[in-house]
Design a protein around this motif. Structure first.
Motif, mmCIF file in Angstrom:
data_model
loop_
_atom_site.group_PDB
_atom_site.id
_atom_site.type_symbol
_atom_site.label_atom_id
_atom_site.label_comp_id
_atom_site.label_asym_id
_atom_site.label_seq_id
_atom_site.Cartn_x
_atom_site.Cartn_y
_atom_site.Cartn_z
ATOM 1 N N LEU A 268 0.972 -1.173 -0.225
ATOM 2 C CA LEU A 268 -0.080 0.023 0.051
ATOM 3 C C LEU A 268 0.835 1.153 0.080
ATOM 4 O O LEU A 268 0.594 2.222 -0.541
ATOM 5 C CB LEU A 268 -0.801 -0.062 1.294
ATOM 6 C CG LEU A 268 -1.947 0.894 1.261
ATOM 7 C CD1 LEU A 268 -3.060 1.080 -0.042
ATOM 8 C CD2 LEU A 268 -2.995 0.893 2.745
ATOM 9 N N GLY A 269 1.903 1.041 0.679
ATOM 10 C CA GLY A 269 2.835 2.251 0.720
ATOM 11 C C GLY A 269 3.427 2.679 -0.607
ATOM 12 O O GLY A 269 3.646 3.777 -1.107
ATOM 13 N N VAL A 270 3.881 1.303 -1.358
ATOM 14 C CA VAL A 270 4.308 1.674 -2.738
ATOM 15 C C VAL A 270 3.377 2.356 -3.766
ATOM 16 O O VAL A 270 3.720 2.976 -4.256
ATOM 17 C CB VAL A 270 4.716 0.124 -3.162
ATOM 18 C CG1 VAL A 270 4.991 0.285 -4.729
ATOM 19 C CG2 VAL A 270 5.984 -0.451 -2.715
ATOM 20 N N GLN A 271 2.035 1.606 -3.454
ATOM 21 C CA GLN A 271 0.908 2.121 -4.402
ATOM 22 C C GLN A 271 0.791 3.732 -4.169
ATOM 23 O O GLN A 271 0.543 4.540 -4.952
ATOM 24 C CB GLN A 271 -0.473 1.377 -4.230
ATOM 25 C CG GLN A 271 -0.474 -0.040 -4.718
ATOM 26 C CD GLN A 271 -0.038 -0.084 -6.130
ATOM 27 O OE1 GLN A 271 -0.663 0.576 -7.055
ATOM 28 N NE2 GLN A 271 0.970 -1.044 -6.499
ATOM 29 N N LEU A 275 6.554 4.259 -0.262
ATOM 30 C CA LEU A 275 7.622 3.444 -0.091
ATOM 31 C C LEU A 275 8.410 2.823 -1.303
ATOM 32 O O LEU A 275 7.490 2.477 -2.090
ATOM 33 C CB LEU A 275 7.265 2.215 0.890
ATOM 34 C CG LEU A 275 8.062 1.359 1.134
ATOM 35 C CD1 LEU A 275 9.025 1.786 2.372
ATOM 36 C CD2 LEU A 275 7.303 0.082 1.930
ATOM 37 N N PRO A 276 9.781 3.011 -1.418
ATOM 38 C CA PRO A 276 10.283 2.463 -2.524
ATOM 39 C C PRO A 276 10.235 1.001 -2.626
ATOM 40 O O PRO A 276 9.973 0.170 -1.763
ATOM 41 C CB PRO A 276 11.830 2.631 -2.335
ATOM 42 C CG PRO A 276 12.062 3.640 -1.293
ATOM 43 C CD PRO A 276 10.688 3.594 -0.512
ATOM 44 N N ARG A 282 11.979 -6.168 0.596
ATOM 45 C CA ARG A 282 12.456 -6.683 1.689
ATOM 46 C C ARG A 282 11.641 -7.107 2.836
ATOM 47 O O ARG A 282 12.127 -8.137 3.679
ATOM 48 C CB ARG A 282 13.521 -5.404 2.425
ATOM 49 C CG ARG A 282 14.331 -5.916 3.443
ATOM 50 C CD ARG A 282 15.296 -4.698 4.034
ATOM 51 N NE ARG A 282 16.097 -5.295 5.075
ATOM 52 C CZ ARG A 282 16.877 -4.507 5.536
ATOM 53 N NH1 ARG A 282 16.698 -3.145 5.552
ATOM 54 N NH2 ARG A 282 17.768 -4.947 6.908
ATOM 55 N N HIS A 283 10.554 -6.596 2.961
ATOM 56 C CA HIS A 283 9.442 -7.057 3.869
ATOM 57 C C HIS A 283 9.152 -8.570 3.586
ATOM 58 O O HIS A 283 9.127 -9.371 4.349
ATOM 59 C CB HIS A 283 8.120 -6.383 3.812
ATOM 60 C CG HIS A 283 8.150 -5.180 4.473
ATOM 61 N ND1 HIS A 283 8.923 -4.155 4.134
ATOM 62 C CD2 HIS A 283 7.383 -4.525 5.347
ATOM 63 C CE1 HIS A 283 8.577 -2.899 4.748
ATOM 64 N NE2 HIS A 283 7.654 -3.211 5.569
ATOM 65 N N ARG A 284 8.747 -8.877 2.280
ATOM 66 C CA ARG A 284 8.318 -10.391 1.771
ATOM 67 C C ARG A 284 9.641 -11.034 2.248
ATOM 68 O O ARG A 284 9.515 -12.323 2.618
ATOM 69 C CB ARG A 284 7.884 -10.164 0.414
ATOM 70 C CG ARG A 284 7.375 -11.595 0.053
ATOM 71 C CD ARG A 284 7.022 -11.630 -1.532
ATOM 72 N NE ARG A 284 5.994 -10.777 -1.716
ATOM 73 C CZ ARG A 284 4.609 -10.818 -1.472
ATOM 74 N NH1 ARG A 284 4.371 -12.098 -1.151
ATOM 75 N NH2 ARG A 284 3.653 -10.073 -2.178
ATOM 76 N N GLU A 285 11.019 -10.629 1.655
ATOM 77 C CA GLU A 285 11.966 -11.574 1.578
ATOM 78 C C GLU A 285 12.338 -11.964 3.089
ATOM 79 O O GLU A 285 12.789 -13.151 3.355
ATOM 80 C CB GLU A 285 13.114 -10.921 0.982
ATOM 81 C CG GLU A 285 13.046 -10.786 -0.548
ATOM 82 C CD GLU A 285 13.990 -9.577 -0.906
ATOM 83 O OE1 GLU A 285 14.773 -8.913 -0.362
ATOM 84 O OE2 GLU A 285 13.716 -9.417 -2.332
ATOM 85 N N VAL A 321 -1.510 2.534 8.742
ATOM 86 C CA VAL A 321 -0.121 2.680 8.957
ATOM 87 C C VAL A 321 0.735 2.303 7.798
ATOM 88 O O VAL A 321 0.732 1.253 7.373
ATOM 89 C CB VAL A 321 0.637 2.127 10.306
ATOM 90 C CG1 VAL A 321 2.011 2.684 10.348
ATOM 91 C CG2 VAL A 321 -0.416 2.759 11.409
ATOM 92 N N VAL A 322 1.410 3.277 7.088
ATOM 93 C CA VAL A 322 2.411 3.130 6.040
ATOM 94 C C VAL A 322 3.784 3.691 6.195
ATOM 95 O O VAL A 322 3.807 4.460 7.286
ATOM 96 C CB VAL A 322 1.929 3.414 4.605
ATOM 97 C CG1 VAL A 322 0.657 2.720 4.154
ATOM 98 C CG2 VAL A 322 1.631 4.840 4.709
ATOM 99 N N LEU A 323 4.795 3.264 5.537
ATOM 100 C CA LEU A 323 5.954 3.642 5.760
ATOM 101 C C LEU A 323 6.502 4.690 4.719
ATOM 102 O O LEU A 323 6.135 4.320 3.609
ATOM 103 C CB LEU A 323 7.125 2.670 5.708
ATOM 104 C CG LEU A 323 6.928 1.243 6.875
ATOM 105 C CD1 LEU A 323 8.002 0.483 6.896
ATOM 106 C CD2 LEU A 323 6.919 2.001 8.254
ATOM 107 N N ASP A 324 7.117 5.683 5.137
ATOM 108 C CA ASP A 324 7.764 6.778 4.122
ATOM 109 C C ASP A 324 9.344 6.164 4.160
ATOM 110 O O ASP A 324 10.143 7.266 4.662
ATOM 111 C CB ASP A 324 7.581 8.033 4.629
ATOM 112 C CG ASP A 324 6.117 8.426 4.466
ATOM 113 O OD1 ASP A 324 5.743 8.615 3.439
ATOM 114 O OD2 ASP A 324 5.523 9.187 5.461
ATOM 115 N N GLY A 325 9.496 5.011 3.687
ATOM 116 C CA GLY A 325 10.885 4.565 4.041
ATOM 117 C C GLY A 325 11.118 3.721 5.453
ATOM 118 O O GLY A 325 10.171 4.300 6.247
ATOM 119 N N LEU A 326 11.887 2.977 5.324
ATOM 120 C CA LEU A 326 12.188 2.071 6.712
ATOM 121 C C LEU A 326 12.407 3.301 7.721
ATOM 122 O O LEU A 326 13.158 4.090 7.546
ATOM 123 C CB LEU A 326 13.133 1.103 6.316
ATOM 124 C CG LEU A 326 13.167 -0.054 5.529
ATOM 125 C CD1 LEU A 326 14.077 -0.806 5.449
ATOM 126 C CD2 LEU A 326 11.771 -0.839 5.671
ATOM 127 N N GLY A 327 11.706 2.719 8.758
ATOM 128 C CA GLY A 327 11.934 3.792 10.201
ATOM 129 C C GLY A 327 11.166 5.077 10.189
ATOM 130 O O GLY A 327 11.307 5.715 10.997
#
Length: 351
Positions: A268-271, A275-276, A282-285, A321-327
């Motif tokens: 969702l963050g990518v869409q 989020l790059p 990296r989440h899935r991996e 909640v989504v990420l604008d990049g990790l952390g």
């Protein structure tokens, strides 16, 4: 022994390490009575807690509740209140919760509601309980409408995370608890991600991982006990995760559902352009390496209906909640339905 102080009006310590339970008598020194709430499989540990308290001069007695999410009902709570009445618990007394996340949620709720609030001490017996349910004062039970929709904010007087008990934890339960740990890595502490990449089982660095996850939660809770700001970020992956649990009638472990929710939230963050793609991958991996599920093929319409009564929702508006990049977590409000469908495709279709 590792110690993390959770701030707020009345700060308390989370004690992490082998043999932490021995401090129970110190935490509740001078308490007249205590009810030790536990599920049947943990009778031996609860018995040890009762003995520790009695040695410290506390009149303690066990209160048995069902195992797992079956404990988190209004009916079970009502039965426990009757037990408290029989024991003569007053506002000078305390509740002790011995168990995983479900018993911890229930014990906290019982303490919050009995005589409008007595002290509670948690002895979490799972990774999930240690890093999530026992810390922060959120308590709750489930209803037909959803998970944890009835509850109260009631911070504990202390948390004793005795890591000795994890040796006997089934591997699937340990692994599911690690989903909450890796979540803390994604939203706040990259060292957690590095440690889990080096050992995806989490067994090598268990105490450090638990301490780091607890610190992430303690930082958020100390700033925002009532879940109106930064504490919401701890729900990363939980909007879909809780919906999966509800639709599956709690047949999925919480951590397994959250793992799927993390992949969904990352997509969702990518869409949303926040989020790059590489960080979503990296989440899935990492979750796959940890042995956690990243796919769920269920009823998308039913899941959306449940998500609309999620605690982060406001009226008819969905909030994630989504990420604008990790952390760097943030809130996505009322996302484009096409983004939601794409995120659903990321977890429901073969990758």
């Amino acid at each position: 022994m590792r110690r993390v102080t959770v701030g707020g009006e009345v700060p308390y310590d989370v004690v992490i390490g082998p043999g932490a339970q021995v401090e129970l008598g110190l935490v509740l020194a001078g308490t007249p009575k205590a009810a030790v709430v536990h599920a049947p499989p943990l009778a031996a540990l609860a018995g040890a807690a009762v003995e520790t308290l009695q040695t410290a001069g506390v009149a303690a007695e066990a209160v048995v509740v069902p195992d797992g999410e079956a404990a988190k009902t209004a009916e079970v709570a009502a039965q426990a209140w009757e037990q408290f009445g029989r024991l003569g618990l007053t506002r000078s007394d305390a509740v002790v919760g011995v168990g995983g996340g479900a018993v911890t949620d229930l014990a906290g709720f019982l303490a919050a509601t009995w005589t409008r609030g007595v002290r509670v001490v948690h002895l979490p017996t799972s990774v999930l309980g240690m890093v999530d349910a026992a810390v922060g004062g959120k308590t709750g039970i489930n209803t037909g409408a959803g998970k944890n929709l009835v509850g109260a904010f009631h911070p504990p007087a202390g948390v004793l995370a005795d890591t000795d008990v994890l040796a006997g934890l089934p591997e699937a339960e340990f692994r599911a608890g690690m989903a909450e740990v890796v979540k803390c890595g994604f939203i706040a502490d990259g060292v957690i991600l590095d440690l889990l990449a080096a050992d995806p089982t989490g067994r090598r660095d268990t105490e450090e991982l638990i301490e780091r996850a607890v610190r992430v939660k303690a930082d958020a809770v100390g700033q925002d006990l009532f879940d109106t700001g930064v504490r919401e970020y701890l729900n990363y992956g939980h909007t879909l995760g809780h919906a999966v649990e509800r639709v599956e009638d709690f047949g999925w472990r919480h951590g397994e559902a959250v793992a799927v929710g993390l992949v969904f939230a990352a997509e969702l963050g990518v869409q949303a352009g926040r989020l790059p793609r590489a960080e979503a991958d990296r989440h899935r991996e990492l979750l796959t390496a940890m042995g956690l599920p990243t796919r769920y093929d269920g009823d998308w319409a039913a899941l959306q209906s449940v998500m609309r009564v999620d605690k982060k929702a406001r009226g008819a508006t969905l909030r994630f909640v989504v990420l604008d990049g990790l952390g760097n977590p943030g809130i996505l409000t009322d996302p484009d339905p096409a983004w939601l469908d794409a995120a659903w495709a990321a977890v429901s279709e073969e990758q």
